[in-house]
Design a protein around this motif. Sequence first.
Motif, mmCIF file in Angstrom:
data_model
loop_
_atom_site.group_PDB
_atom_site.id
_atom_site.type_symbol
_atom_site.label_atom_id
_atom_site.label_comp_id
_atom_site.label_asym_id
_atom_site.label_seq_id
_atom_site.Cartn_x
_atom_site.Cartn_y
_atom_site.Cartn_z
ATOM 1 N N GLU A 63 0.859 -1.180 0.000
ATOM 2 C CA GLU A 63 0.000 0.000 0.000
ATOM 3 C C GLU A 63 0.896 1.232 0.000
ATOM 4 N N PRO A 64 0.408 2.365 -0.513
ATOM 5 C CA PRO A 64 1.247 3.562 -0.606
ATOM 6 C C PRO A 64 1.763 4.022 0.757
ATOM 7 N N PHE A 65 3.009 4.511 0.749
ATOM 8 C CA PHE A 65 3.647 5.010 1.967
ATOM 9 C C PHE A 65 4.483 6.229 1.587
ATOM 10 N N THR A 66 4.978 6.949 2.603
ATOM 11 C CA THR A 66 5.764 8.163 2.335
ATOM 12 C C THR A 66 7.052 7.848 1.589
ATOM 13 N N ASP A 67 7.866 6.957 2.155
ATOM 14 C CA ASP A 67 9.138 6.574 1.533
ATOM 15 C C ASP A 67 9.119 5.087 1.202
ATOM 16 N N ALA A 68 9.294 4.761 -0.074
ATOM 17 C CA ALA A 68 9.262 3.369 -0.529
ATOM 18 C C ALA A 68 10.512 3.067 -1.337
ATOM 19 N N VAL A 69 11.219 2.027 -0.936
ATOM 20 C CA VAL A 69 12.370 1.539 -1.693
ATOM 21 C C VAL A 69 11.879 0.334 -2.489
ATOM 22 N N ILE A 70 11.891 0.449 -3.817
ATOM 23 C CA ILE A 70 11.275 -0.553 -4.687
ATOM 24 C C ILE A 70 12.356 -1.387 -5.369
ATOM 25 N N SER A 71 12.285 -2.707 -5.173
ATOM 26 C CA SER A 71 13.309 -3.592 -5.738
ATOM 27 C C SER A 71 13.131 -3.808 -7.232
ATOM 28 N N HIS A 72 11.881 -3.905 -7.698
ATOM 29 C CA HIS A 72 11.630 -4.099 -9.126
ATOM 30 C C HIS A 72 10.164 -3.795 -9.423
ATOM 31 N N ALA A 73 9.805 -3.786 -10.696
ATOM 32 C CA ALA A 73 8.529 -3.198 -11.117
ATOM 33 C C ALA A 73 7.355 -4.163 -11.232
ATOM 34 N N HIS A 74 7.476 -5.409 -10.804
ATOM 35 C CA HIS A 74 6.308 -6.282 -10.821
ATOM 36 C C HIS A 74 5.256 -5.771 -9.849
ATOM 37 N N GLY A 75 3.983 -5.955 -10.209
ATOM 38 C CA GLY A 75 2.887 -5.365 -9.460
ATOM 39 C C GLY A 75 2.788 -5.783 -8.008
ATOM 40 N N ASP A 76 3.286 -6.977 -7.662
ATOM 41 C CA ASP A 76 3.224 -7.407 -6.265
ATOM 42 C C ASP A 76 4.362 -6.818 -5.432
ATOM 43 N N HIS A 77 5.231 -6.036 -6.070
ATOM 44 C CA HIS A 77 6.324 -5.375 -5.357
ATOM 45 C C HIS A 77 6.286 -3.863 -5.538
ATOM 46 N N ALA A 78 5.600 -3.394 -6.561
ATOM 47 C CA ALA A 78 5.625 -1.970 -6.896
ATOM 48 C C ALA A 78 4.198 -1.454 -7.109
ATOM 49 N N VAL A 79 3.601 -0.900 -6.049
ATOM 50 C CA VAL A 79 2.281 -0.290 -6.192
ATOM 51 C C VAL A 79 2.449 1.187 -6.517
ATOM 52 N N GLY A 80 1.412 1.786 -7.072
ATOM 53 C CA GLY A 80 1.429 3.211 -7.330
ATOM 54 C C GLY A 80 0.996 3.981 -6.095
ATOM 55 N N GLY A 81 1.304 5.287 -6.082
ATOM 56 C CA GLY A 81 0.781 6.150 -5.034
ATOM 57 C C GLY A 81 1.723 6.473 -3.890
ATOM 58 N N ASN A 82 2.925 5.872 -3.867
ATOM 59 C CA ASN A 82 3.894 6.245 -2.828
ATOM 60 C C ASN A 82 4.335 7.694 -3.045
ATOM 61 N N GLN A 83 4.669 8.383 -1.956
ATOM 62 C CA GLN A 83 5.109 9.770 -2.110
ATOM 63 C C GLN A 83 6.508 9.840 -2.710
ATOM 64 N N ASN A 84 7.465 9.152 -2.090
ATOM 65 C CA ASN A 84 8.848 9.162 -2.575
ATOM 66 C C ASN A 84 9.271 7.729 -2.894
ATOM 67 N N VAL A 85 9.646 7.493 -4.148
ATOM 68 C CA VAL A 85 10.064 6.156 -4.565
ATOM 69 C C VAL A 85 11.542 6.189 -4.925
ATOM 70 N N TYR A 86 12.298 5.276 -4.318
ATOM 71 C CA TYR A 86 13.726 5.125 -4.575
ATOM 72 C C TYR A 86 13.906 3.817 -5.342
ATOM 73 N N CYS A 87 14.437 3.902 -6.561
ATOM 74 C CA CYS A 87 14.525 2.713 -7.414
ATOM 75 C C CYS A 87 15.487 2.969 -8.561
ATOM 76 N N THR A 88 15.671 1.943 -9.403
ATOM 77 C CA THR A 88 16.497 2.104 -10.603
ATOM 78 C C THR A 88 15.691 2.789 -11.704
ATOM 79 N N LYS A 89 16.386 3.226 -12.738
ATOM 80 C CA LYS A 89 15.728 3.912 -13.856
ATOM 81 C C LYS A 89 14.675 3.031 -14.522
ATOM 82 N N ALA A 90 15.034 1.773 -14.824
ATOM 83 C CA ALA A 90 14.091 0.885 -15.514
ATOM 84 C C ALA A 90 12.834 0.669 -14.678
ATOM 85 N N THR A 91 13.007 0.481 -13.378
ATOM 86 C CA THR A 91 11.849 0.285 -12.500
ATOM 87 C C THR A 91 10.927 1.488 -12.556
ATOM 88 N N ALA A 92 11.493 2.677 -12.531
ATOM 89 C CA ALA A 92 10.687 3.896 -12.600
ATOM 90 C C ALA A 92 9.922 3.987 -13.920
#
Length: 318
Positions: free
Chosen positions: A32-61
Amino acid sequence: MLNQKEIIDDFIVQTKIGLFCTYGNFYLDPKEPFTDAVISHAHGDHAVGGNQNVYCTKATAVFMQHRYKKFAAGDFFIKSFEEVFNLNGVKISFYPAGHILGSALVLMEYKGVKYLYTGDYKLEEDSTCEPIEFIKADVLITETTFANPATEHPDAIAEIKKLNGVKPNIMLGSYALGKSQRLISMINQHCPQKRILVHHGIVPFVKIYEQLGVDLGKYEVYDRKVMKNNQTDMIYIVPPMVYHSYIKAINVVRIFATGWKHLQNNNEVQLYISDHVDWKAILKTIEEVEPREVWTTHGSGTQLQSHFASKLVVKLLN
Protein backbone atom coordinates in the motif's frame (compact mmCIF):
# COMPACT_ATOMS: atom_id res chain seq x y z
CA MET A 1 33.32 -12.99 7.71
CA LEU A 2 32.21 -9.40 8.23
CA ASN A 3 32.45 -7.50 11.50
CA GLN A 4 30.59 -8.86 14.48
CA LYS A 5 28.61 -5.74 15.40
CA GLU A 6 25.26 -6.63 16.83
CA ILE A 7 22.45 -7.41 14.39
CA ILE A 8 19.28 -5.50 15.24
CA ASP A 9 16.46 -8.06 15.37
CA ASP A 10 13.73 -5.56 14.50
CA PHE A 11 15.67 -3.65 11.84
CA ILE A 12 13.17 -5.05 9.31
CA VAL A 13 9.73 -6.12 10.50
CA GLN A 14 6.77 -7.59 8.63
CA THR A 15 3.53 -5.57 8.74
CA LYS A 16 0.29 -5.87 6.79
CA ILE A 17 1.77 -3.42 4.27
CA GLY A 18 5.04 -5.28 3.87
CA LEU A 19 8.64 -5.13 5.10
CA PHE A 20 9.20 -2.03 7.23
CA CYS A 21 12.59 -0.62 8.16
CA THR A 22 11.85 0.66 11.65
CA TYR A 23 15.09 2.62 11.96
CA GLY A 24 14.87 4.28 8.54
CA ASN A 25 11.09 4.77 8.50
CA PHE A 26 10.68 3.33 4.99
CA TYR A 27 9.13 0.27 3.40
CA LEU A 28 10.71 -2.25 1.06
CA ASP A 29 8.20 -2.97 -1.74
CA PRO A 30 5.10 -1.86 0.22
CA LYS A 31 1.72 -3.32 -0.78
CA GLU A 32 0.00 0.00 0.00
CA PRO A 33 1.25 3.56 -0.61
CA PHE A 34 3.65 5.01 1.97
CA THR A 35 5.76 8.16 2.33
CA ASP A 36 9.14 6.57 1.53
CA ALA A 37 9.26 3.37 -0.53
CA VAL A 38 12.37 1.54 -1.69
CA ILE A 39 11.27 -0.55 -4.69
CA SER A 40 13.31 -3.59 -5.74
CA HIS A 41 11.63 -4.10 -9.13
CA ALA A 42 8.53 -3.20 -11.12
CA HIS A 43 6.31 -6.28 -10.82
CA GLY A 44 2.89 -5.37 -9.46
CA ASP A 45 3.22 -7.41 -6.26
CA HIS A 46 6.32 -5.37 -5.36
CA ALA A 47 5.62 -1.97 -6.90
CA VAL A 48 2.28 -0.29 -6.19
CA GLY A 49 1.43 3.21 -7.33
CA GLY A 50 0.78 6.15 -5.03
CA ASN A 51 3.89 6.25 -2.83
CA GLN A 52 5.11 9.77 -2.11
CA ASN A 53 8.85 9.16 -2.57
CA VAL A 54 10.06 6.16 -4.57
CA TYR A 55 13.73 5.12 -4.57
CA CYS A 56 14.52 2.71 -7.41
CA THR A 57 16.50 2.10 -10.60
CA LYS A 58 15.73 3.91 -13.86
CA ALA A 59 14.09 0.89 -15.51
CA THR A 60 11.85 0.28 -12.50
CA ALA A 61 10.69 3.90 -12.60
CA VAL A 62 9.94 3.76 -16.34
CA PHE A 63 7.89 0.56 -15.97
CA MET A 64 5.96 2.03 -13.02
CA GLN A 65 5.28 5.25 -14.94
CA HIS A 66 3.90 3.22 -17.84
CA ARG A 67 1.68 1.11 -15.59
CA TYR A 68 0.39 3.75 -13.16
CA LYS A 69 0.70 6.92 -15.25
CA LYS A 70 0.34 10.05 -13.07
CA PHE A 71 -0.37 7.90 -10.01
CA ALA A 72 3.03 6.17 -10.21
CA ALA A 73 4.57 8.25 -7.40
CA GLY A 74 4.81 11.74 -5.98
CA ASP A 75 8.51 11.82 -6.81
CA PHE A 76 11.00 9.30 -8.17
CA PHE A 77 14.56 9.28 -6.90
CA ILE A 78 16.45 7.32 -9.55
CA LYS A 79 19.56 5.53 -8.33
CA SER A 80 22.28 3.82 -10.34
CA PHE A 81 23.63 0.44 -9.29
CA GLU A 82 26.24 0.79 -6.50
CA GLU A 83 25.33 4.45 -5.88
CA VAL A 84 25.12 5.01 -2.11
CA PHE A 85 22.38 7.23 -0.72
CA ASN A 86 21.10 8.00 2.76
CA LEU A 87 17.46 7.57 3.71
CA ASN A 88 16.55 8.71 7.22
CA GLY A 89 19.91 7.60 8.61
CA VAL A 90 20.22 4.29 6.71
CA LYS A 91 22.85 3.96 3.95
CA ILE A 92 21.34 2.21 0.91
CA SER A 93 22.72 0.99 -2.42
CA PHE A 94 21.34 -1.15 -5.25
CA TYR A 95 22.99 -4.14 -6.95
CA PRO A 96 21.63 -6.16 -9.90
CA ALA A 97 19.23 -8.96 -8.90
CA GLY A 98 18.97 -10.75 -12.26
CA HIS A 99 15.17 -11.05 -12.04
CA ILE A 100 13.98 -8.59 -14.70
CA LEU A 101 15.42 -5.44 -16.26
CA GLY A 102 16.26 -2.95 -13.49
CA SER A 103 15.62 -5.40 -10.65
CA ALA A 104 17.79 -4.70 -7.62
CA LEU A 105 19.13 -6.25 -4.47
CA VAL A 106 18.85 -3.59 -1.74
CA LEU A 107 21.88 -3.28 0.55
CA MET A 108 21.14 -1.36 3.76
CA GLU A 109 23.83 -0.42 6.27
CA TYR A 110 23.05 0.80 9.77
CA LYS A 111 25.41 1.07 12.74
CA GLY A 112 28.03 -0.96 10.93
CA VAL A 113 25.75 -3.91 10.07
CA LYS A 114 24.81 -4.77 6.49
CA TYR A 115 21.34 -6.09 5.64
CA LEU A 116 20.75 -7.33 2.07
CA TYR A 117 17.17 -7.59 0.75
CA THR A 118 16.88 -9.62 -2.43
CA GLY A 119 13.42 -8.76 -3.73
CA ASP A 120 12.89 -11.41 -6.42
CA TYR A 121 16.06 -12.71 -8.03
CA LYS A 122 17.59 -15.44 -10.16
CA LEU A 123 21.07 -16.72 -10.92
CA GLU A 124 20.57 -18.07 -14.47
CA GLU A 125 21.95 -16.23 -17.46
CA ASP A 126 19.43 -13.87 -19.04
CA SER A 127 20.43 -11.55 -21.88
CA THR A 128 17.44 -9.26 -21.23
CA CYS A 129 18.49 -8.03 -17.78
CA GLU A 130 21.53 -7.24 -15.68
CA PRO A 131 23.13 -10.40 -14.18
CA ILE A 132 23.00 -10.78 -10.40
CA GLU A 133 25.89 -9.34 -8.45
CA PHE A 134 26.54 -11.03 -5.09
CA ILE A 135 27.32 -8.76 -2.14
CA LYS A 136 28.62 -9.76 1.30
CA ALA A 137 26.22 -8.94 4.14
CA ASP A 138 25.61 -9.73 7.80
CA VAL A 139 21.93 -10.46 7.20
CA LEU A 140 20.44 -11.89 3.99
CA ILE A 141 16.71 -11.16 3.62
CA THR A 142 15.75 -13.58 0.86
CA GLU A 143 12.59 -14.43 -1.03
CA THR A 144 11.67 -18.10 -0.60
CA THR A 145 9.13 -18.62 -3.39
CA PHE A 146 10.64 -22.01 -4.27
CA ALA A 147 12.61 -22.77 -1.08
CA ASN A 148 11.92 -26.49 -1.20
CA PRO A 149 14.62 -29.16 -1.70
CA ALA A 150 12.25 -30.94 -4.10
CA THR A 151 12.19 -27.91 -6.42
CA GLU A 152 14.92 -27.75 -9.03
CA HIS A 153 14.33 -25.60 -12.09
CA PRO A 154 15.44 -27.31 -15.33
CA ASP A 155 17.83 -25.61 -17.71
CA ALA A 156 15.90 -22.78 -19.39
CA ILE A 157 17.60 -23.25 -22.78
CA ALA A 158 16.69 -26.96 -22.84
CA GLU A 159 13.12 -25.98 -21.97
CA ILE A 160 12.76 -23.34 -24.71
CA LYS A 161 14.15 -25.83 -27.27
CA LYS A 162 11.06 -27.98 -26.60
CA LEU A 163 9.20 -25.50 -28.80
CA ASN A 164 11.24 -26.70 -31.79
CA GLY A 165 9.38 -30.02 -31.53
CA VAL A 166 5.96 -28.35 -31.78
CA LYS A 167 5.03 -27.78 -35.42
CA PRO A 168 1.49 -26.35 -35.02
CA ASN A 169 0.99 -22.76 -33.89
CA ILE A 170 1.48 -22.11 -30.18
CA MET A 171 -0.42 -19.88 -27.75
CA LEU A 172 2.27 -19.13 -25.17
CA GLY A 173 1.09 -17.73 -21.84
CA SER A 174 3.60 -15.43 -20.15
CA TYR A 175 3.78 -12.58 -17.65
CA ALA A 176 3.80 -9.29 -19.52
CA LEU A 177 6.85 -7.78 -17.83
CA GLY A 178 10.15 -9.62 -17.70
CA LYS A 179 9.15 -13.15 -18.69
CA SER A 180 7.74 -12.19 -22.11
CA GLN A 181 10.86 -10.25 -23.06
CA ARG A 182 13.08 -13.11 -21.92
CA LEU A 183 11.03 -15.56 -24.00
CA ILE A 184 11.17 -13.39 -27.14
CA SER A 185 14.95 -13.24 -26.84
CA MET A 186 15.32 -16.98 -26.12
CA ILE A 187 13.01 -18.02 -28.96
CA ASN A 188 14.98 -15.86 -31.38
CA GLN A 189 18.24 -17.41 -30.16
CA HIS A 190 17.18 -21.06 -29.90
CA CYS A 191 14.10 -21.49 -32.13
CA PRO A 192 15.04 -19.35 -35.15
CA GLN A 193 12.43 -20.89 -37.47
CA LYS A 194 9.60 -19.69 -35.22
CA ARG A 195 7.72 -16.48 -35.99
CA ILE A 196 6.82 -14.50 -32.85
CA LEU A 197 3.57 -12.59 -32.47
CA VAL A 198 3.09 -10.46 -29.35
CA HIS A 199 -0.21 -9.50 -27.70
CA HIS A 200 -0.87 -5.74 -27.74
CA GLY A 201 -0.93 -5.68 -23.91
CA ILE A 202 2.69 -6.85 -23.79
CA VAL A 203 4.05 -4.67 -26.60
CA PRO A 204 4.55 -1.47 -24.50
CA PHE A 205 6.85 -3.33 -22.11
CA VAL A 206 8.76 -4.75 -25.09
CA LYS A 207 9.17 -1.24 -26.47
CA ILE A 208 10.48 0.02 -23.12
CA TYR A 209 13.09 -2.77 -23.06
CA GLU A 210 14.20 -1.66 -26.52
CA GLN A 211 14.26 2.02 -25.51
CA LEU A 212 16.49 1.05 -22.58
CA GLY A 213 18.94 -0.62 -24.96
CA VAL A 214 17.92 -4.29 -24.85
CA ASP A 215 17.84 -6.01 -28.26
CA LEU A 216 15.22 -8.77 -28.10
CA GLY A 217 15.38 -9.79 -31.75
CA LYS A 218 12.47 -10.18 -34.19
CA TYR A 219 8.79 -10.08 -33.24
CA GLU A 220 5.51 -8.73 -34.63
CA VAL A 221 2.41 -7.26 -33.04
CA TYR A 222 -0.36 -9.88 -33.15
CA ASP A 223 -2.48 -9.90 -36.29
CA ARG A 224 -5.37 -12.36 -36.41
CA LYS A 225 -5.13 -12.76 -40.18
CA VAL A 226 -1.45 -13.67 -39.99
CA MET A 227 -2.15 -16.34 -37.41
CA LYS A 228 -5.11 -17.68 -39.40
CA ASN A 229 -3.22 -17.82 -42.68
CA ASN A 230 -0.17 -19.56 -41.24
CA GLN A 231 -0.90 -22.84 -39.50
CA THR A 232 2.61 -23.77 -38.39
CA ASP A 233 5.67 -22.40 -36.56
CA MET A 234 3.98 -19.32 -35.11
CA ILE A 235 4.15 -18.45 -31.42
CA TYR A 236 1.58 -16.01 -30.06
CA ILE A 237 2.75 -14.66 -26.68
CA VAL A 238 -0.18 -13.59 -24.50
CA PRO A 239 -0.56 -12.38 -20.88
CA PRO A 240 -2.08 -14.77 -18.29
CA MET A 241 -5.56 -13.23 -18.40
CA VAL A 242 -5.82 -13.74 -22.15
CA TYR A 243 -4.35 -17.24 -21.90
CA HIS A 244 -6.94 -18.29 -19.34
CA SER A 245 -9.78 -16.55 -21.20
CA TYR A 246 -9.18 -18.47 -24.41
CA ILE A 247 -9.32 -21.90 -22.83
CA LYS A 248 -11.00 -23.38 -25.92
CA ALA A 249 -8.74 -21.77 -28.51
CA ILE A 250 -8.63 -24.05 -31.55
CA ASN A 251 -5.78 -24.97 -33.88
CA VAL A 252 -3.12 -24.00 -31.33
CA VAL A 253 -1.00 -25.86 -28.81
CA ARG A 254 -1.44 -24.21 -25.41
CA ILE A 255 1.74 -23.71 -23.37
CA PHE A 256 2.37 -21.59 -20.27
CA ALA A 257 5.90 -20.57 -19.22
CA THR A 258 6.27 -20.75 -15.44
CA GLY A 259 8.10 -22.49 -12.64
CA TRP A 260 4.84 -23.38 -10.86
CA LYS A 261 3.79 -27.01 -11.33
CA HIS A 262 0.09 -26.35 -10.72
CA LEU A 263 0.05 -23.86 -13.61
CA GLN A 264 1.36 -26.59 -15.94
CA ASN A 265 -1.74 -28.77 -15.44
CA ASN A 266 -3.71 -29.44 -18.64
CA ASN A 267 -1.05 -27.82 -20.84
CA GLU A 268 -0.09 -29.89 -23.87
CA VAL A 269 3.60 -29.11 -23.38
CA GLN A 270 5.10 -28.21 -20.01
CA LEU A 271 7.52 -25.30 -20.13
CA TYR A 272 9.30 -24.82 -16.81
CA ILE A 273 10.99 -21.44 -17.15
CA SER A 274 11.17 -19.53 -13.87
CA ASP A 275 12.57 -16.12 -13.00
CA HIS A 276 12.99 -17.06 -9.32
CA VAL A 277 15.71 -18.94 -7.46
CA ASP A 278 15.15 -22.62 -6.68
CA TRP A 279 16.49 -24.46 -3.62
CA LYS A 280 20.04 -24.91 -4.93
CA ALA A 281 20.23 -21.28 -6.06
CA ILE A 282 19.19 -20.05 -2.60
CA LEU A 283 21.91 -22.20 -1.01
CA LYS A 284 24.42 -20.84 -3.55
CA THR A 285 23.37 -17.28 -2.68
CA ILE A 286 23.81 -17.91 1.04
CA GLU A 287 27.25 -19.34 0.31
CA GLU A 288 28.21 -16.23 -1.70
CA VAL A 289 26.74 -13.61 0.67
CA GLU A 290 28.16 -15.30 3.80
CA PRO A 291 25.51 -13.90 6.17
CA ARG A 292 25.50 -14.43 9.92
CA GLU A 293 21.70 -14.66 9.75
CA VAL A 294 19.13 -15.36 7.03
CA TRP A 295 15.66 -13.80 7.22
CA THR A 296 13.01 -15.18 4.86
CA THR A 297 10.02 -13.58 3.12
CA HIS A 298 7.70 -14.15 0.10
CA GLY A 299 7.17 -17.85 0.70
CA SER A 300 7.97 -20.38 3.39
CA GLY A 301 11.40 -20.48 4.99
CA THR A 302 10.69 -23.46 7.24
CA GLN A 303 12.72 -25.91 5.14
CA LEU A 304 15.70 -23.56 5.14
CA GLN A 305 15.36 -23.40 8.91
CA SER A 306 15.44 -27.19 9.14
CA HIS A 307 18.30 -27.48 6.66
CA PHE A 308 20.61 -25.17 8.59
CA ALA A 309 19.34 -26.11 12.08
CA SER A 310 22.08 -25.10 14.55
CA LYS A 311 24.55 -24.02 11.82
CA LEU A 312 22.94 -20.72 10.84
CA VAL A 313 20.16 -18.55 12.26
CA VAL A 314 17.19 -18.57 9.88
CA LYS A 315 14.34 -16.26 10.92
CA LEU A 316 10.91 -16.23 9.25
CA LEU A 317 9.63 -12.71 8.68
CA ASN A 318 6.20 -13.80 7.42
